[in-house]
Design an enzyme around this catalytic site. Sequence first.
Site, short mmCIF file in Angstrom:
data_model
loop_
_atom_site.label_atom_id
_atom_site.label_comp_id
_atom_site.label_asym_id
_atom_site.label_seq_id
_atom_site.Cartn_x
_atom_site.Cartn_y
_atom_site.Cartn_z
N ARG A 60 0.82 -1.21 0.00
CA ARG A 60 0.00 0.00 0.00
C ARG A 60 0.87 1.27 0.00
O ARG A 60 0.54 2.25 -0.66
CB ARG A 60 -0.90 -0.03 1.25
CG ARG A 60 -2.20 0.71 1.11
CD ARG A 60 -3.11 0.46 2.30
NE ARG A 60 -3.72 -0.86 2.28
CZ ARG A 60 -4.76 -1.19 1.52
NH1 ARG A 60 -5.32 -0.29 0.75
NH2 ARG A 60 -5.25 -2.40 1.54
N ILE A 87 -7.52 2.35 -0.31
CA ILE A 87 -7.14 3.12 0.87
C ILE A 87 -5.66 3.49 0.72
O ILE A 87 -4.82 2.62 0.50
CB ILE A 87 -7.38 2.30 2.15
CG1 ILE A 87 -8.88 2.07 2.33
CG2 ILE A 87 -6.77 3.01 3.37
CD1 ILE A 87 -9.22 1.07 3.43
N LEU A 88 -5.38 4.79 0.83
CA LEU A 88 -4.01 5.26 0.63
C LEU A 88 -3.29 5.46 1.96
O LEU A 88 -3.92 5.61 3.00
CB LEU A 88 -4.03 6.56 -0.19
CG LEU A 88 -4.58 6.38 -1.62
CD1 LEU A 88 -4.73 7.73 -2.31
CD2 LEU A 88 -3.69 5.44 -2.44
N ASN A 102 -12.80 14.35 0.16
CA ASN A 102 -13.55 13.12 -0.12
C ASN A 102 -15.03 13.40 0.02
O ASN A 102 -15.44 14.31 0.77
CB ASN A 102 -13.14 12.03 0.88
CG ASN A 102 -13.78 10.69 0.57
OD1 ASN A 102 -13.90 10.30 -0.59
ND2 ASN A 102 -14.23 9.99 1.60
N THR A 103 -15.83 12.65 -0.73
CA THR A 103 -17.27 12.64 -0.48
C THR A 103 -17.66 11.22 -0.10
O THR A 103 -17.16 10.25 -0.68
CB THR A 103 -18.08 13.12 -1.70
OG1 THR A 103 -19.47 12.99 -1.39
CG2 THR A 103 -17.77 12.32 -2.96
N HIS A 104 -18.51 11.12 0.92
CA HIS A 104 -18.85 9.80 1.45
C HIS A 104 -20.38 9.69 1.56
O HIS A 104 -21.04 10.63 2.02
CB HIS A 104 -18.20 9.63 2.84
CG HIS A 104 -18.47 8.29 3.43
ND1 HIS A 104 -17.82 7.16 3.00
CD2 HIS A 104 -19.35 7.89 4.38
CE1 HIS A 104 -18.27 6.12 3.68
NE2 HIS A 104 -19.20 6.53 4.52
N ASP A 140 -12.27 7.77 6.00
CA ASP A 140 -13.50 8.55 6.18
C ASP A 140 -13.48 9.41 7.45
O ASP A 140 -14.52 9.62 8.09
CB ASP A 140 -14.74 7.63 6.14
CG ASP A 140 -14.89 6.95 4.79
OD1 ASP A 140 -14.51 7.58 3.78
OD2 ASP A 140 -15.34 5.81 4.73
C1 GRF Z 1 -20.10 7.99 -4.23
O1 GRF Z 1 -21.27 7.63 -3.49
C2 GRF Z 1 -18.97 8.26 -3.30
O2 GRF Z 1 -19.34 8.92 -2.14
C3 GRF Z 1 -18.50 6.87 -2.99
O3 GRF Z 1 -18.54 6.22 -4.25
C4 GRF Z 1 -19.57 6.80 -5.03
C5 GRF Z 1 -18.96 7.22 -6.36
O4 GRF Z 1 -19.93 7.25 -7.38
N1 GRF Z 1 -17.25 6.87 -2.32
P1 GRF Z 1 -19.53 7.50 -8.91
O5 GRF Z 1 -18.44 6.50 -9.30
O6 GRF Z 1 -19.05 8.92 -9.05
O7 GRF Z 1 -20.79 7.27 -9.70
#
Ligand code: GRF
Length: 191
Positions: A60, A87-88, A102-104, A140
């Site tokens: 990794r 995971i980096l 990041n978006t979660h 996250d």
């Molecule tokens: C998103 O829900 C993001 O939060 C999650 O993976 C999904 C990515 O969707 N980590 P896409 O590949 O952009 O359609």
Amino acid sequence: MRLAVLVSGTGTILDAMADAGLPVSLVVADRPCRAIDLAAGHGIPTSVVVRDSFGDDFDRTAYTEKLTAELDAADIDLVAMAGFGTILEQPIYGRFAGRILNTHPSLLPAFPGWRAVEEALAHGVQVTGCTVHYAELEVDSGPILAQETVPVLPDDDVASLHERIKAVERRLYIETIRGLVAASPAGGGPE
Ligand code: GRF
């Protein structure tokens, strides 16, 4: 301001970023995926830093160093993960400290990890949502920049709920990044 987006999958968030005119200078994937094809379709430079193992022998740290070198070579200022599946390790968090987003698909700190939508459904929550945050070494985690709620409907399955969440992510992540780009001395604001 040079923005890189890290992807692994379908790339609908990346696609929305490009459509919205965010200054995406580079898209990096860990595997061949639809997101890379979408990036190429938008004329964005791409790089696939292939992850050679999904087993115990995966190095990794070495992988992270290779990916970080790609970002460095492209003179990247800001890194946005958008469905990135690896995971980096510390090298990227050292090199781009405070500059990784990041978006979660949950309301963190609830349901971190890869199965956030599945776990929200399994717990029977009636409201979930998404979180845009600065990314840190722990998966996250990191300071939250924006959150928005999404209702869970009685007949939801993982796919339907995730798509409802992603519709919000495609707007909220872009708005958040746009704000950061505009506020940065490197650009985005009026000349
Ligand atoms: C998103 O829900 C993001 O939060 C999650 O993976 C999904 C990515 O969707 N980590 P896409 O590949 O952009 O359609």
